[in-house]
Design a protein around this motif. Structure first.
Motif, PDB file in Angstrom:
ATOM      1  N   ARG A   1       8.854  14.389  -6.968  1.00  0.00           N
ATOM      2  CA  ARG A   1       7.915  14.929  -5.981  1.00  0.00           C
ATOM      3  C   ARG A   1       8.447  14.737  -4.562  1.00  0.00           C
ATOM      4  O   ARG A   1       8.356  15.636  -3.717  1.00  0.00           O
ATOM      5  CB  ARG A   1       6.563  14.232  -6.112  1.00  0.00           C
ATOM      6  CG  ARG A   1       5.670  14.724  -7.232  1.00  0.00           C
ATOM      7  CD  ARG A   1       4.394  13.896  -7.252  1.00  0.00           C
ATOM      8  NE  ARG A   1       3.418  14.412  -8.206  1.00  0.00           N
ATOM      9  CZ  ARG A   1       2.240  13.832  -8.438  1.00  0.00           C
ATOM     10  NH1 ARG A   1       1.896  12.730  -7.755  1.00  0.00           N
ATOM     11  NH2 ARG A   1       1.395  14.348  -9.315  1.00  0.00           N
ATOM     12  N   THR A   2       9.005  13.557  -4.284  1.00  0.00           N
ATOM     13  CA  THR A   2       9.525  13.277  -2.947  1.00  0.00           C
ATOM     14  C   THR A   2      10.671  14.217  -2.612  1.00  0.00           C
ATOM     15  O   THR A   2      10.749  14.759  -1.501  1.00  0.00           O
ATOM     16  CB  THR A   2       9.990  11.817  -2.854  1.00  0.00           C
ATOM     17  OG1 THR A   2       8.946  10.941  -3.314  1.00  0.00           O
ATOM     18  CG2 THR A   2      10.345  11.450  -1.431  1.00  0.00           C
ATOM     19  N   LEU A   3      11.568  14.419  -3.563  1.00  0.00           N
ATOM     20  CA  LEU A   3      12.693  15.334  -3.341  1.00  0.00           C
ATOM     21  C   LEU A   3      12.206  16.753  -3.072  1.00  0.00           C
ATOM     22  O   LEU A   3      12.649  17.410  -2.116  1.00  0.00           O
ATOM     23  CB  LEU A   3      13.615  15.307  -4.565  1.00  0.00           C
ATOM     24  CG  LEU A   3      14.736  16.357  -4.597  1.00  0.00           C
ATOM     25  CD1 LEU A   3      15.639  16.227  -3.371  1.00  0.00           C
ATOM     26  CD2 LEU A   3      15.556  16.220  -5.884  1.00  0.00           C
TER      27      LEU A   3
ATOM     28  N   ASP B   1       4.131   9.193  11.906  1.00  0.00           N
ATOM     29  CA  ASP B   1       4.652   9.877  10.720  1.00  0.00           C
ATOM     30  C   ASP B   1       4.135   9.122   9.500  1.00  0.00           C
ATOM     31  O   ASP B   1       4.461   7.946   9.310  1.00  0.00           O
ATOM     32  CB  ASP B   1       6.182   9.897  10.739  1.00  0.00           C
ATOM     33  CG  ASP B   1       6.777  10.836   9.699  1.00  0.00           C
ATOM     34  OD1 ASP B   1       6.237  10.871   8.562  1.00  0.00           O
ATOM     35  OD2 ASP B   1       7.769  11.523   9.993  1.00  0.00           O
ATOM     36  N   LEU B   2       3.318   9.776   8.691  1.00  0.00           N
ATOM     37  CA  LEU B   2       2.711   9.105   7.541  1.00  0.00           C
ATOM     38  C   LEU B   2       3.743   8.596   6.549  1.00  0.00           C
ATOM     39  O   LEU B   2       3.477   7.644   5.816  1.00  0.00           O
ATOM     40  CB  LEU B   2       1.750  10.065   6.826  1.00  0.00           C
ATOM     41  CG  LEU B   2       0.443  10.374   7.546  1.00  0.00           C
ATOM     42  CD1 LEU B   2      -0.354  11.404   6.768  1.00  0.00           C
ATOM     43  CD2 LEU B   2      -0.378   9.106   7.739  1.00  0.00           C
TER      44      LEU B   2
ATOM     45  N   PRO C   1       2.908   4.956   3.815  1.00  0.00           N
ATOM     46  CA  PRO C   1       3.802   5.560   2.823  1.00  0.00           C
ATOM     47  C   PRO C   1       3.093   5.959   1.529  1.00  0.00           C
ATOM     48  O   PRO C   1       2.191   5.274   1.050  1.00  0.00           O
ATOM     49  CB  PRO C   1       4.836   4.456   2.556  1.00  0.00           C
ATOM     50  CG  PRO C   1       4.759   3.555   3.733  1.00  0.00           C
ATOM     51  CD  PRO C   1       3.338   3.595   4.179  1.00  0.00           C
ATOM     52  N   TYR C   2       3.492   7.077   0.982  1.00  0.00           N
ATOM     53  CA  TYR C   2       3.031   7.572  -0.306  1.00  0.00           C
ATOM     54  C   TYR C   2       4.270   8.047  -1.060  1.00  0.00           C
ATOM     55  O   TYR C   2       5.392   8.020  -0.530  1.00  0.00           O
ATOM     56  CB  TYR C   2       2.008   8.694  -0.123  1.00  0.00           C
ATOM     57  CG  TYR C   2       2.520   9.862   0.682  1.00  0.00           C
ATOM     58  CD1 TYR C   2       2.989  11.017   0.061  1.00  0.00           C
ATOM     59  CD2 TYR C   2       2.554   9.818   2.084  1.00  0.00           C
ATOM     60  CE1 TYR C   2       3.478  12.079   0.802  1.00  0.00           C
ATOM     61  CE2 TYR C   2       3.040  10.876   2.819  1.00  0.00           C
ATOM     62  CZ  TYR C   2       3.501  12.006   2.178  1.00  0.00           C
ATOM     63  OH  TYR C   2       3.991  13.057   2.907  1.00  0.00           O
ATOM     64  N   LEU C   3       4.097   8.465  -2.307  1.00  0.00           N
ATOM     65  CA  LEU C   3       5.236   8.831  -3.152  1.00  0.00           C
ATOM     66  C   LEU C   3       6.297   7.728  -3.076  1.00  0.00           C
ATOM     67  O   LEU C   3       5.976   6.556  -3.214  1.00  0.00           O
ATOM     68  CB  LEU C   3       5.798  10.190  -2.738  1.00  0.00           C
ATOM     69  CG  LEU C   3       4.856  11.402  -2.873  1.00  0.00           C
ATOM     70  CD1 LEU C   3       5.564  12.686  -2.473  1.00  0.00           C
ATOM     71  CD2 LEU C   3       4.313  11.536  -4.280  1.00  0.00           C
ATOM     72  N   ALA C   4       7.567   8.091  -2.841  1.00  0.00           N
ATOM     73  CA  ALA C   4       8.635   7.089  -2.798  1.00  0.00           C
ATOM     74  C   ALA C   4       9.026   6.706  -1.387  1.00  0.00           C
ATOM     75  O   ALA C   4      10.041   6.023  -1.182  1.00  0.00           O
ATOM     76  CB  ALA C   4       9.856   7.619  -3.551  1.00  0.00           C
ATOM     77  N   TYR C   5       8.253   7.123  -0.396  1.00  0.00           N
ATOM     78  CA  TYR C   5       8.647   6.895   0.990  1.00  0.00           C
ATOM     79  C   TYR C   5       8.662   5.415   1.353  1.00  0.00           C
ATOM     80  O   TYR C   5       9.341   5.024   2.315  1.00  0.00           O
ATOM     81  CB  TYR C   5       7.728   7.665   1.927  1.00  0.00           C
ATOM     82  CG  TYR C   5       7.924   9.156   1.844  1.00  0.00           C
ATOM     83  CD1 TYR C   5       9.135   9.748   2.183  1.00  0.00           C
ATOM     84  CD2 TYR C   5       6.894   9.991   1.401  1.00  0.00           C
ATOM     85  CE1 TYR C   5       9.320  11.112   2.089  1.00  0.00           C
ATOM     86  CE2 TYR C   5       7.067  11.363   1.304  1.00  0.00           C
ATOM     87  CZ  TYR C   5       8.286  11.921   1.651  1.00  0.00           C
ATOM     88  OH  TYR C   5       8.465  13.279   1.555  1.00  0.00           O
TER      89      TYR C   5
ATOM     90  N   ALA D   1      -7.120  11.570   0.883  1.00  0.00           N
ATOM     91  CA  ALA D   1      -5.671  11.517   0.689  1.00  0.00           C
ATOM     92  C   ALA D   1      -5.015  12.394   1.752  1.00  0.00           C
ATOM     93  O   ALA D   1      -5.348  13.577   1.864  1.00  0.00           O
ATOM     94  CB  ALA D   1      -5.300  12.008  -0.712  1.00  0.00           C
ATOM     95  N   TRP D   2      -4.102  11.808   2.505  1.00  0.00           N
ATOM     96  CA  TRP D   2      -3.401  12.586   3.516  1.00  0.00           C
ATOM     97  C   TRP D   2      -1.901  12.481   3.311  1.00  0.00           C
ATOM     98  O   TRP D   2      -1.390  11.487   2.796  1.00  0.00           O
ATOM     99  CB  TRP D   2      -3.809  12.183   4.932  1.00  0.00           C
ATOM    100  CG  TRP D   2      -3.627  10.734   5.312  1.00  0.00           C
ATOM    101  CD1 TRP D   2      -3.237   9.698   4.517  1.00  0.00           C
ATOM    102  CD2 TRP D   2      -3.861  10.168   6.613  1.00  0.00           C
ATOM    103  NE1 TRP D   2      -3.196   8.524   5.227  1.00  0.00           N
ATOM    104  CE2 TRP D   2      -3.560   8.787   6.513  1.00  0.00           C
ATOM    105  CE3 TRP D   2      -4.262  10.682   7.826  1.00  0.00           C
ATOM    106  CZ2 TRP D   2      -3.672   7.929   7.605  1.00  0.00           C
ATOM    107  CZ3 TRP D   2      -4.367   9.824   8.905  1.00  0.00           C
ATOM    108  CH2 TRP D   2      -4.080   8.466   8.792  1.00  0.00           C
ATOM    109  N   THR D   3      -1.209  13.536   3.689  1.00  0.00           N
ATOM    110  CA  THR D   3       0.237  13.593   3.528  1.00  0.00           C
ATOM    111  C   THR D   3       0.856  14.151   4.809  1.00  0.00           C
ATOM    112  O   THR D   3       0.201  14.845   5.584  1.00  0.00           O
ATOM    113  CB  THR D   3       0.651  14.487   2.345  1.00  0.00           C
ATOM    114  OG1 THR D   3       0.132  15.810   2.547  1.00  0.00           O
ATOM    115  CG2 THR D   3       0.123  13.929   1.037  1.00  0.00           C
ATOM    116  N   GLU D   4       2.129  13.847   5.002  1.00  0.00           N
ATOM    117  CA  GLU D   4       2.879  14.367   6.153  1.00  0.00           C
ATOM    118  C   GLU D   4       3.506  15.691   5.754  1.00  0.00           C
ATOM    119  O   GLU D   4       4.629  15.757   5.271  1.00  0.00           O
ATOM    120  CB  GLU D   4       3.959  13.365   6.595  1.00  0.00           C
ATOM    121  CG  GLU D   4       4.668  13.737   7.880  1.00  0.00           C
ATOM    122  CD  GLU D   4       3.770  13.674   9.102  1.00  0.00           C
ATOM    123  OE1 GLU D   4       3.894  14.584   9.954  1.00  0.00           O
ATOM    124  OE2 GLU D   4       2.949  12.743   9.219  1.00  0.00           O
ATOM    125  N   SER D   5       2.749  16.762   5.936  1.00  0.00           N
ATOM    126  CA  SER D   5       3.249  18.089   5.621  1.00  0.00           C
ATOM    127  C   SER D   5       4.182  18.559   6.736  1.00  0.00           C
ATOM    128  O   SER D   5       4.226  17.959   7.814  1.00  0.00           O
ATOM    129  CB  SER D   5       2.079  19.064   5.458  1.00  0.00           C
ATOM    130  OG  SER D   5       1.312  18.718   4.317  1.00  0.00           O
TER     131      SER D   5
END
Length: 380
Positions: A112-114, A241-242, A247-251, A315-319
């Motif tokens: 997902r991160t990739l 920068d989220l 951090p979410y996923l592998a960040y 849930a928030w993400t850095e789009s």
């Protein structure tokens, strides 16, 4: 349509004075790349006031979410920002997985991160190639080969060129194709080789600099007041920068340093965008290396009828365009009771009322091009 109005309280026209002109631009306008309308008040060629008028692409996405089950919502969610479909899907599945208390397989997390970083590069390259073309700076065709290469890579993995539908609650639709990571490596290297061309033909181009340096300045306070995020905020010195700050996923295992500038003008926003492409390519390389040595499944078996426990979460993400957030409220049914979408473009475009006044009509195109919005992301 143009109408002329005399300022309030003016008893008669005074020689040498000009009348304000109210100019409606849109809802179709080439430099907006979508159905956006602007109502400008002009004093000669100078913009006195600006009012963005939105809603021409409104689909009622949030109400449609409420009558779809969680698998169907993914299909709807990836369409509001048509440049960042994979990023749009992430917020939905992360919210549902959090409510379910579900741990996603590690291979799916890194995949997902990739894919998120590849989608980020694809989105940024569009703005870096198309909007300078509006100003007559970038040559036609700049960025086409790189974007096609990345689209092919994403299509090989997901089956889609624009709306991927690859995320699933619990992981991904299926594992990555055999040999796909090698193609990713070649594509990332190809894009990286072309970045000096972007630097030379866009940022260092005298015509582009003349149209963008010192134009459309946004101060830090304005950024914070309007809740602006993403590359626009970081170009004004807001280092948020989220991927680093929440951090979410592998960040959490990757080093992400926000790319910032302080000038806050059109040129600074494009500089941030180009530096973020470099950063995302590096992150993609790190994810690729990790996936080569990470076996295992990419999803979990789900019940035929998926019900989310009663409760709520955000849930928030850095789009690519900024913070994309989903506020999910569940009453234990197969559909959400409420799913509120917080899109980055909506906040970005509202600041036009602050940034446009004081500029000329000729500055309108570079400013619009550097605000990095997708109209579907505004209207939802």
């Amino acid at each position: 349509m143009t109408e002329r109005t005399v300022g309030i309280g003016a008893a008669a026209a005074v020689p040498g004075e000009t009348e304000d002109t109210v100019l409606a631009i849109g809802p179709q306008h080439p430099s907006a790349h979508g159905a956006l309308r602007l109502r400008l008040t002009l004093d000669g060629e100078r913009i006195v006031a600006a009012e963005p008028i939105v809603g021409f692409l409104h689909r009622g996405a949030e109400k449609l979410f409420e009558v779809r089950d969680y698998r169907q919502i993914i299909m709807l969610a990836n369409r509001h920002d048509w440049l960042s479909a994979f990023a749009n899907e992430l917020g939905v599945v992360l919210a549902v997985e959090r409510m379910l208390g579900m741990a996603v397989p590690e291979r799916a997390v890194w995949a997902r991160t990739l894919l998120a970083e590849l989608n980020r590069v694809l989105s940024h390259l569009m703005f870096l190639s198309v909007h300078p073309l509006d100003l007559g700076s970038a040559p036609p065709g700049l960025g086409v080969a790189e974007r096609e290469e990345l689209r092919t890579v994403l299509e090989e993995a997901t089956g889609g060129r624009m709306h991927y539908m690859f995320n699933r609650v619990g992981g991904l639709k299926e594992d990555l194709p055999e040999g796909w990571l090698d193609h990713v490596t070649r594509a990332v290297a190809a894009v990286r080789r072309r970045l000096p061309d972007y630097e030379e033909r866009i940022l260092a181009d005298p015509a582009f600099r003349e149209r963008t340096v010192g134009i459309g300045r946004l101060g830090r306070e304005t950024i914070l007041q309007y809740g602006m995020t993403g590359p626009i905020a970081r170009a004004s010195g807001v280092a948020f920068d989220l991927r680093r700050d929440d951090p979410y996923l592998a960040y959490g295992e990757l080093k992400v340093t926000p790319v910032t500038e302080t000038a806050g003008d059109c040129h600074a926003r494009f500089r941030v965008l180009l530096r973020q492409v470099e950063q995302s390519l590096t992150l993609a390389e790190e994810c690729t290396a990790r996936l080569r040595e990470l076996p295992g499944p990419v999803n979990q078996r789900l019940p035929k009828v998926l019900r989310v426990p009663e409760g709520h979460t955000y849930a928030w993400t850095e789009s690519p365009l900024g913070v994309n957030g989903y506020y999910l409220v569940s009453r234990g049914d197969t559909t959400p009771w409420r799913l509120k979408l917080r899109s980055a473009s909506f906040n970005n475009v509202q600041a036009l009322r602050e940034v446009l006044p004081g500029h000329t009509v000729a500055d309108l195109v570079p400013i619009l091009g550097s605000m990095f919005f997708v109209v579907g992301d505004i209207d939802k």
